[in-house]
Design an enzyme around this catalytic site. Sequence first.
Site, mmCIF file in Angstrom:
data_model
loop_
_atom_site.group_PDB
_atom_site.id
_atom_site.type_symbol
_atom_site.label_atom_id
_atom_site.label_comp_id
_atom_site.label_asym_id
_atom_site.label_seq_id
_atom_site.Cartn_x
_atom_site.Cartn_y
_atom_site.Cartn_z
ATOM 1 N N GLN A 25 0.807 -1.279 -0.151
ATOM 2 C CA GLN A 25 0.075 -0.062 0.140
ATOM 3 C C GLN A 25 0.751 1.291 0.034
ATOM 4 O O GLN A 25 0.212 2.358 -0.425
ATOM 5 C CB GLN A 25 -0.918 -0.202 1.241
ATOM 6 C CG GLN A 25 -1.989 -1.191 1.058
ATOM 7 C CD GLN A 25 -2.856 -1.093 2.144
ATOM 8 O OE1 GLN A 25 -2.715 -1.652 3.344
ATOM 9 N NE2 GLN A 25 -4.133 -0.485 1.932
ATOM 10 N N HIS A 126 0.830 -9.324 4.487
ATOM 11 C CA HIS A 126 -0.149 -8.269 4.568
ATOM 12 C C HIS A 126 -0.730 -8.258 3.117
ATOM 13 O O HIS A 126 -0.425 -7.461 2.477
ATOM 14 C CB HIS A 126 0.118 -6.837 4.803
ATOM 15 C CG HIS A 126 -1.085 -6.108 5.408
ATOM 16 N ND1 HIS A 126 -1.277 -5.402 6.610
ATOM 17 C CD2 HIS A 126 -1.987 -5.624 4.778
ATOM 18 C CE1 HIS A 126 -2.592 -4.796 6.580
ATOM 19 N NE2 HIS A 126 -2.992 -4.841 5.529
ATOM 20 N N ASN A 170 -2.010 -10.870 8.241
ATOM 21 C CA ASN A 170 -2.978 -9.941 8.513
ATOM 22 C C ASN A 170 -4.242 -10.206 8.013
ATOM 23 O O ASN A 170 -4.542 -10.371 6.847
ATOM 24 C CB ASN A 170 -2.473 -8.684 7.947
ATOM 25 C CG ASN A 170 -3.432 -7.346 8.131
ATOM 26 O OD1 ASN A 170 -3.635 -6.609 9.100
ATOM 27 N ND2 ASN A 170 -4.341 -7.122 6.944
ATOM 28 N N GLU A 171 -5.230 -10.419 8.957
ATOM 29 C CA GLU A 171 -6.755 -10.654 8.448
ATOM 30 C C GLU A 171 -7.047 -11.793 7.690
ATOM 31 O O GLU A 171 -7.542 -11.354 6.359
ATOM 32 C CB GLU A 171 -7.328 -9.147 7.693
ATOM 33 C CG GLU A 171 -7.239 -8.103 8.834
ATOM 34 C CD GLU A 171 -7.896 -6.819 7.970
ATOM 35 O OE1 GLU A 171 -8.276 -6.821 6.713
ATOM 36 O OE2 GLU A 171 -8.297 -5.762 8.694
ATOM 37 N N TYR A 298 -13.138 -1.570 12.273
ATOM 38 C CA TYR A 298 -13.384 -0.225 11.547
ATOM 39 C C TYR A 298 -15.130 0.087 12.015
ATOM 40 O O TYR A 298 -15.355 1.077 11.904
ATOM 41 C CB TYR A 298 -13.293 -0.391 10.191
ATOM 42 C CG TYR A 298 -11.897 -0.543 9.729
ATOM 43 C CD1 TYR A 298 -11.323 0.743 9.254
ATOM 44 C CD2 TYR A 298 -10.875 -1.779 9.893
ATOM 45 C CE1 TYR A 298 -9.908 0.768 9.075
ATOM 46 C CE2 TYR A 298 -9.682 -1.471 9.432
ATOM 47 C CZ TYR A 298 -9.299 -0.411 9.248
ATOM 48 O OH TYR A 298 -7.813 -0.217 8.892
ATOM 49 N N GLU A 356 -5.238 -2.033 13.786
ATOM 50 C CA GLU A 356 -5.829 -0.909 12.930
ATOM 51 C C GLU A 356 -7.047 -0.318 13.246
ATOM 52 O O GLU A 356 -7.930 -1.033 14.093
ATOM 53 C CB GLU A 356 -6.125 -1.685 11.493
ATOM 54 C CG GLU A 356 -4.972 -1.916 10.730
ATOM 55 C CD GLU A 356 -5.317 -2.478 9.503
ATOM 56 O OE1 GLU A 356 -6.248 -2.358 8.903
ATOM 57 O OE2 GLU A 356 -4.415 -3.464 8.910
ATOM 58 N N GLU A 411 -5.513 2.078 -1.202
ATOM 59 C CA GLU A 411 -6.597 1.125 -0.556
ATOM 60 C C GLU A 411 -7.098 0.116 -1.553
ATOM 61 O O GLU A 411 -8.291 0.076 -2.097
ATOM 62 C CB GLU A 411 -7.832 2.200 -0.593
ATOM 63 C CG GLU A 411 -9.092 1.364 0.463
ATOM 64 C CD GLU A 411 -8.408 0.630 1.705
ATOM 65 O OE1 GLU A 411 -7.471 0.963 2.443
ATOM 66 O OE2 GLU A 411 -8.925 -0.538 1.718
HETATM 67 O O1 LGS Z 1 -6.144 -0.625 4.060
HETATM 68 C C1 LGS Z 1 -6.954 -1.721 4.723
HETATM 69 C C2 LGS Z 1 -7.766 -1.140 5.741
HETATM 70 C C3 LGS Z 1 -8.875 -0.105 5.281
HETATM 71 O O2 LGS Z 1 -10.104 -0.595 5.756
HETATM 72 C C4 LGS Z 1 -5.773 -2.683 5.305
HETATM 73 O O3 LGS Z 1 -4.676 -2.845 4.483
HETATM 74 C C5 LGS Z 1 -6.606 -3.789 5.904
HETATM 75 O O4 LGS Z 1 -5.558 -4.531 6.703
HETATM 76 C C6 LGS Z 1 -7.720 -3.510 6.272
HETATM 77 O O5 LGS Z 1 -8.703 -4.598 6.049
HETATM 78 N N1 LGS Z 1 -8.406 -2.276 6.131
HETATM 79 C C7 LGS Z 1 -9.712 -1.924 6.215
HETATM 80 N N2 LGS Z 1 -10.691 -2.901 6.581
HETATM 81 C C8 LGS Z 1 -12.309 -2.440 6.764
HETATM 82 C C9 LGS Z 1 -13.125 -3.493 6.580
HETATM 83 C C10 LGS Z 1 -14.392 -3.199 6.772
HETATM 84 C C11 LGS Z 1 -15.396 -4.092 6.294
HETATM 85 C C12 LGS Z 1 -16.720 -3.750 5.767
HETATM 86 C C13 LGS Z 1 -17.293 -4.496 4.664
HETATM 87 C C14 LGS Z 1 -18.488 -3.895 4.303
HETATM 88 C C15 LGS Z 1 -19.044 -4.841 3.094
#
Ligand code: LGS
Length: 452
Positions: A25, A126, A170-171, A298, A356, A411
């Site tokens: 990123q 990641h 990560n995730e 988030y 995060e 993003e």
């Molecule tokens: O930039 C990513 C951030 C931004 O929002 C980062 O690399 C990731 O580790 C992370 O997944 N990030 C992120 N996640 C928010 C996920 C919210 C999911 C809502 C889904 C709705 C459909």
Amino acid sequence: MITKDTGNYLFPEGFLWGAATAAYQIEGSSMADGAGASIWDRFSHTPGNMRDGDTGDVACDHYNKWREDIQLMKRLNLQAYRFSVSWSRVMPEGRGAINEKGLAFYDRLVDGLLEAGIEPLCTLYHWDLPAALDDRGGWLNPDIADWFADYGQVLFEKFKGRVKTWGTINEPWVIVDGGYLHGALAPGHRSAFEAMIAGHNILRAHGAAVKRFRQVGEGDIGIVLNIEPKYPASDRPEDEAARRRADAQMNRWFLDPLMGRGYPQELEDVYGEAYRDFPQADFDLIAQPTDWMGLNWYTRSVPENAPDAWPVRARPVKQVQHAHTETGWEVYPPALTDTLVWLHEQTNGLPLMITENGSAWYDPPHAIDGRVHDPMRVEYLKNHLKAAHDAIGKGVDLRGYMAWSLLDNLEWSLGYSKRFGITHVNFQTQERTIKDSGLLYAEVIKSNGGVL
Ligand code: LGS
């Protein structure tokens, strides 16, 4: 809305304040100095995958600007910096030969951070899988657990005594849901069968890396999970069943086996014939004891029964009474407190860290004063910090908070259209400008929460 006087939100002594990023990123130069391609190089260069055709070729040019970015961290008073290592920079083929020049980049970065008095928190993975490993099946190939542990070992040995806190992956959910189930993220597959297998191998890889760390590494290791709590849409039994499926598919799919409980029963209901059972030995490997857990947080969601929504058969009900960020996510800080309390219970009191938390808003530099006024992000930050503090008050062992993100960045498939930074980046000039949220955060850190 919480409106208390200042001074009520002092954090425990030693609470670690920082910001987070991820390699693809921000770094750019992904093929420099002998690096191999990752699945994100491939994916972003395939037409149709990325908004506006954006790629991470340059991103924030952090590969060249890392010194300046450490200075930026100092201006923000950061005590810690969470970054990830690009696997294919260090091992261009994903296994075997090490690219010393690629490793040297992280060597300089870690030394630079330590000189600046900033603690490095290193994430091994990641999302930027070496493309050469994807050619061998990537996360679908069970051998990846060993490949990942071998890669981890290179870093554990290299940074022994310098990096004390490690995150494996990560995730897992986002990797699987985006990469193998719905195809919005690299490698862009759409298969429930694959999702089940990829998810399992991600967990096995985590376990194998933790095991290796205990043999050759030093310090603390854990995994980073995204948890999005699921609130009831109604008291109808079908909505409650949908809520449970959504919770199992997003949150407990990974948390339960890590905690030695195997897969949640609802997962079978979600995946039907694609659901797989796996040998007990796998679950033993997955459930290696860890030292901490990272929480990426988030938003929450409020799912209702939706038989046509594949494969979970649940759909979030938009909570129109609350603000939504630029990515369409509801702003609802009390759910962060609830998640932390829940996770504390689920993990039997494991030390937790918010690895995060942040929000995307449209915030260009102000035409008149040149500053970046981001009142919505300021509100989001304040209220989520207060929510985190509330969780500590309820007995959660929360050790730190990493803002997402240090910089506006790529993003993923949304490209540069969504800005999460506490620092604004002008992607034409690479100029960095600390936003109002960043200025506030610096004060929060200096006062250990006192200004809240
Ligand atoms: O930039 C990513 C951030 C931004 O929002 C980062 O690399 C990731 O580790 C992370 O997944 N990030 C992120 N996640 C928010 C996920 C919210 C999911 C809502 C889904 C709705 C459909």
